[in-house]
Design a protein around this motif. Structure first.
Motif, PDB file in Angstrom:
ATOM      1  N   PRO A  11       1.010  -1.138   0.105  1.00  0.00           N
ATOM      2  CA  PRO A  11      -0.032  -0.048   0.022  1.00  0.00           C
ATOM      3  C   PRO A  11       0.872   1.555   0.009  1.00  0.00           C
ATOM      4  O   PRO A  11       0.411   2.309  -0.489  1.00  0.00           O
ATOM      5  CB  PRO A  11      -0.960  -0.216   1.395  1.00  0.00           C
ATOM      6  N   LEU A  12       1.920   0.881   0.915  1.00  0.00           N
ATOM      7  CA  LEU A  12       2.550   2.646   0.714  1.00  0.00           C
ATOM      8  C   LEU A  12       3.349   2.681  -0.544  1.00  0.00           C
ATOM      9  O   LEU A  12       3.701   4.341  -1.384  1.00  0.00           O
ATOM     10  CB  LEU A  12       4.361   2.183   1.910  1.00  0.00           C
ATOM     11  N   PHE A  14       2.197   1.603  -3.370  1.00  0.00           N
ATOM     12  CA  PHE A  14       0.817   2.586  -4.851  1.00  0.00           C
ATOM     13  C   PHE A  14       1.069   3.614  -3.984  1.00  0.00           C
ATOM     14  O   PHE A  14      -0.230   4.440  -4.952  1.00  0.00           O
ATOM     15  CB  PHE A  14      -0.854   1.508  -3.906  1.00  0.00           C
ATOM     16  N   ASP A  15       0.567   4.000  -3.031  1.00  0.00           N
ATOM     17  CA  ASP A  15       0.498   5.739  -1.963  1.00  0.00           C
ATOM     18  C   ASP A  15       1.385   6.771  -2.473  1.00  0.00           C
ATOM     19  O   ASP A  15       1.328   7.598  -1.942  1.00  0.00           O
ATOM     20  CB  ASP A  15      -0.506   4.710  -0.990  1.00  0.00           C
ATOM     21  N   GLU A  42      -5.209  -4.890  -7.859  1.00  0.00           N
ATOM     22  CA  GLU A  42      -6.813  -5.010  -7.338  1.00  0.00           C
ATOM     23  C   GLU A  42      -6.609  -3.092  -6.592  1.00  0.00           C
ATOM     24  O   GLU A  42      -8.167  -2.376  -6.699  1.00  0.00           O
ATOM     25  CB  GLU A  42      -6.546  -6.302  -5.976  1.00  0.00           C
ATOM     26  N   LEU A  43      -5.710  -2.855  -5.640  1.00  0.00           N
ATOM     27  CA  LEU A  43      -5.804  -1.675  -5.498  1.00  0.00           C
ATOM     28  C   LEU A  43      -6.223  -0.186  -6.325  1.00  0.00           C
ATOM     29  O   LEU A  43      -6.890   0.312  -6.110  1.00  0.00           O
ATOM     30  CB  LEU A  43      -4.356  -2.058  -4.767  1.00  0.00           C
ATOM     31  N   LEU A  46     -10.240  -0.749  -7.791  1.00  0.00           N
ATOM     32  CA  LEU A  46     -11.170  -0.176  -7.422  1.00  0.00           C
ATOM     33  C   LEU A  46     -10.538   1.036  -6.775  1.00  0.00           C
ATOM     34  O   LEU A  46     -11.282   1.813  -6.449  1.00  0.00           O
ATOM     35  CB  LEU A  46     -10.461  -0.637  -5.295  1.00  0.00           C
ATOM     36  N   ARG A  47      -9.132   2.714  -6.650  1.00  0.00           N
ATOM     37  CA  ARG A  47      -9.077   3.440  -7.071  1.00  0.00           C
ATOM     38  C   ARG A  47      -9.744   4.025  -8.270  1.00  0.00           C
ATOM     39  O   ARG A  47     -10.388   4.904  -8.078  1.00  0.00           O
ATOM     40  CB  ARG A  47      -7.768   3.545  -7.213  1.00  0.00           C
ATOM     41  N   ARG A  49     -12.294   2.832  -9.888  1.00  0.00           N
ATOM     42  CA  ARG A  49     -13.698   2.626  -9.368  1.00  0.00           C
ATOM     43  C   ARG A  49     -14.251   4.402  -8.813  1.00  0.00           C
ATOM     44  O   ARG A  49     -15.000   4.778  -8.677  1.00  0.00           O
ATOM     45  CB  ARG A  49     -14.178   1.747  -9.021  1.00  0.00           C
ATOM     46  N   LEU A  50     -13.120   4.399  -7.494  1.00  0.00           N
ATOM     47  CA  LEU A  50     -13.670   5.619  -6.066  1.00  0.00           C
ATOM     48  C   LEU A  50     -13.214   6.510  -7.452  1.00  0.00           C
ATOM     49  O   LEU A  50     -13.844   7.924  -6.647  1.00  0.00           O
ATOM     50  CB  LEU A  50     -12.947   4.885  -5.699  1.00  0.00           C
ATOM     51  N   ARG A  51     -12.415   6.808  -8.693  1.00  0.00           N
ATOM     52  CA  ARG A  51     -12.134   8.140  -8.576  1.00  0.00           C
ATOM     53  C   ARG A  51     -12.721   8.228  -9.929  1.00  0.00           C
ATOM     54  O   ARG A  51     -13.130   9.964 -10.572  1.00  0.00           O
ATOM     55  CB  ARG A  51     -10.266   7.798  -9.261  1.00  0.00           C
ATOM     56  N   ASP A  52     -13.453   7.696 -10.478  1.00  0.00           N
ATOM     57  CA  ASP A  52     -14.890   7.394 -11.828  1.00  0.00           C
ATOM     58  C   ASP A  52     -15.169   9.341 -10.912  1.00  0.00           C
ATOM     59  O   ASP A  52     -15.920   9.431 -10.128  1.00  0.00           O
ATOM     60  CB  ASP A  52     -15.454   6.946 -11.460  1.00  0.00           C
TER      61      ASP A  52
ATOM     62  N   LEU B 123     -20.755  -0.290  -5.744  1.00  0.00           N
ATOM     63  CA  LEU B 123     -20.137   0.674  -4.902  1.00  0.00           C
ATOM     64  C   LEU B 123     -20.043   1.676  -3.937  1.00  0.00           C
ATOM     65  O   LEU B 123     -19.558   1.489  -2.930  1.00  0.00           O
ATOM     66  CB  LEU B 123     -18.938   1.206  -6.023  1.00  0.00           C
ATOM     67  N   ARG B 141      -8.323   9.079   0.707  1.00  0.00           N
ATOM     68  CA  ARG B 141      -6.917   9.022   0.220  1.00  0.00           C
ATOM     69  C   ARG B 141      -7.177   8.452  -1.346  1.00  0.00           C
ATOM     70  O   ARG B 141      -6.939   9.336  -2.350  1.00  0.00           O
ATOM     71  CB  ARG B 141      -6.386   8.408   0.672  1.00  0.00           C
ATOM     72  N   GLU B 142      -8.078   8.518  -1.623  1.00  0.00           N
ATOM     73  CA  GLU B 142      -8.837   7.475  -3.109  1.00  0.00           C
ATOM     74  C   GLU B 142      -9.591   8.377  -3.582  1.00  0.00           C
ATOM     75  O   GLU B 142      -9.616   8.629  -5.268  1.00  0.00           O
ATOM     76  CB  GLU B 142      -9.184   6.402  -2.888  1.00  0.00           C
ATOM     77  N   TYR B 148      -0.628  10.637   3.807  1.00  0.00           N
ATOM     78  CA  TYR B 148      -0.961   9.547   4.640  1.00  0.00           C
ATOM     79  C   TYR B 148      -0.889  11.053   5.865  1.00  0.00           C
ATOM     80  O   TYR B 148      -1.009  10.716   6.600  1.00  0.00           O
ATOM     81  CB  TYR B 148       0.442   8.928   4.806  1.00  0.00           C
ATOM     82  N   ARG B 170      -9.524  -0.932   3.334  1.00  0.00           N
ATOM     83  CA  ARG B 170      -9.384  -1.146   0.953  1.00  0.00           C
ATOM     84  C   ARG B 170      -9.718  -3.098   0.955  1.00  0.00           C
ATOM     85  O   ARG B 170     -10.358  -3.363   0.389  1.00  0.00           O
ATOM     86  CB  ARG B 170      -8.067  -1.075   0.753  1.00  0.00           C
TER      87      ARG B 170
END
Lengths: 254, 188
Positions: A11-12, A14-15, A42-43, A46-47, A49-52, B123, B141-142, B148, B170
């Motif tokens: 995750p670190l 990825f972010d 996967e991450l 997911l991102r 989709r959330l950032r759409d 979602l 974050r997303e 962070y 997540r």
């Protein structure tokens, strides 16, 4: 690096929170580990989709109008407090970076550099506050490049990075000091990216700078210099700068 | 800094980041009316405390105020309902579906639009059903793309806690989405 120890780094990575050395180490693990690549994928999904943009709640126009009406007079073109503060930050950063003696010697150069950096951030902010951040709206680089002809001494090379998630939005003319410079404008999700194309190979800009959540990256673009300004996060800013640098060598503008 | 009214600058900043503020409030509060009121409260409060803004990350500063106003509103809400009402969700979905279908070319069949709307509904539902502490860091974050460190400062928690909440959030969201997809018969 084994999978166990790298899993908590994923995750670190990825972010964009790992330093460059740790990132490289993680990438070399990633090359050989399908499980971690799958987890990363996967991450990313997911991102995405959330950032759409349609999934984000936008402020209703009525609320915006109500607040704008109650806001005190906005110092639109008098951005001095921002600029003064920005200048003091840059000066502070420069003092921190070198010894005091060096600072004395390089004071003039640093001031010039601070001035230019400030101009670029200010240009980006002005564009964000303006009705439209672009003078020519186009996602077609064959429209944008000729548009610059006659407006600036040399049209910059124009590439589209839509496939990589950074579509071209258009271009405009801005000022850096007293020079008119072409600016290529890209989008990335909700972010606007300005690429100032400076005619000099060494305009004396820092390789990177930050100001109020906005970042600057400087890179060579042939015999010119590109200064990228955006509020994207650091990792994405680096990725875009890399694309821009590669675009120059990999796919010369037609 | 000269004597220009700091409230003007703060007002400008808040208006520029109004979508971020509204999105955060909407996800924390679960409905449009409360989100609008919380953002309005936050705007007033930001202007009042404009003189206390001492530089640093302006967006995080503004979103911190928005967040406080959201929690104040949550506390006021006596019934303490945590989930979004069905009507509200249906209203969201209708709008999302319309937004999704409108800009598309004729080449996209209505079915594809419907699938996307359904996927977005899933979602939204699952993100809403996450415990608020996970939902909050995921939104910051997303969607709002805070680092962070910014999130840690906003929430007054250690960076390590941001990391663990984000990972857990997540994981839970992915798990819930998979379970949801399986329940509704493997539609994408």
């Amino acid at each position: 690096m084994n999978c166990e120890s790298s899993r908590h780094l994923l995750p670190l990575y990825f972010d964009g929170e790992l330093d460059p050395a740790a990132s490289r180490a993680f990438e070399s693990h990633l090359d050989g580990c399908a499980a971690c690549r799958q987890a990363l994928h996967e991450l990313e999904t997911l991102r995405a989709r959330l950032r759409d943009p349609a999934a984000r709640f936008a402020a209703p126009a009525a609320l915006r109008a109500r607040l704008a009406a109650t806001a005190p007079a906005r110092p639109r073109m008098r951005n001095r407090p921002w600029l003064a503060l920005a200048a003091s930050w840059l000066a502070a950063a420069a003092v921190g970076a070198g010894s005091a003696g060096l600072w004395q010697d390089r004071q003039h150069a640093v001031q010039a550099q601070a001035q230019l950096t400030r101009d670029l951030f200010a240009g980006h902010w002005r564009a964000l506050a303006a009705a439209s951040p672009v003078d020519v709206v186009s996602t077609d680089r064959h429209t944008v490049k000729p548009w610059f002809a006659g407006k600036v001494a040399e049209s910059p090379p124009v590439h589209d990075f839509a496939a990589q998630g950074f579509p071209l939005a258009g271009g405009r003319i801005d000022y850096a000091g007293s020079a008119r410079v072409p600016v290529l404008v890209y989008r990335h999700g909700g972010h606007l990216i300005d690429v100032f194309v400076l005619a000099s190979a060494d305009p004396g800009l820092p390789r990177q700078a930050q100001m109020r959540g906005y970042g600057l990256r400087t890179l060579a673009l042939g015999h010119a210099t590109a200064a990228v300004v955006s509020d994207m996060d650091e990792a994405e800013l680096d990725r875009f700068a890399q694309l821009l640098a590669q675009g120059e060598t990999a796919a010369p503008a037609r | 800094m000269d004597a220009t009214d700091p409230r003007g600058l703060v007002g400008e900043l808040a208006l520029r980041q109004l979508d971020a503020a509204y999105n955060l409030a909407r996800w924390l509060l679960g409905n449009d009316a409360d989100a609008g009121d919380a953002v309005h409260d936050a705007f007033v409060r930001a202007l009042q405390s404009a003189h206390t803004y001492a530089g640093g990350n302006a967006r995080a500063w503004w979103l911190t105020i928005v967040r406080h106003c959201c929690f104040a509103r949550l506390k006021e809400r006596s019934d303490g309902r945590r989930f979004v009402a069905i009507d509200q969700l249906a209203a969201d979905l209708g709008e999302a579906a319309v937004q999704r279908i409108l800009p598309k070319s004729a080449a996209d069949g209505p079915e594809q639009g419907a699938a996307s709307a359904q996927e977005r509904a899933r979602l939204h539902r699952q993100l809403h059903e996450l415990p608020p502490e996970y939902r909050e860091v995921l939104v910051l974050r997303e969607i709002e793309e805070l680092s962070y460190r910014e999130i840690a400062e906003m929430l007054s928690i250690p960076i390590g806690t941001v990391m663990s909440r984000l990972s857990r959030g997540r994981e839970r969201l992915l798990h819930a989405l998979r379970a949801d997809a399986a329940r509704s018969g493997e539609r994408p």
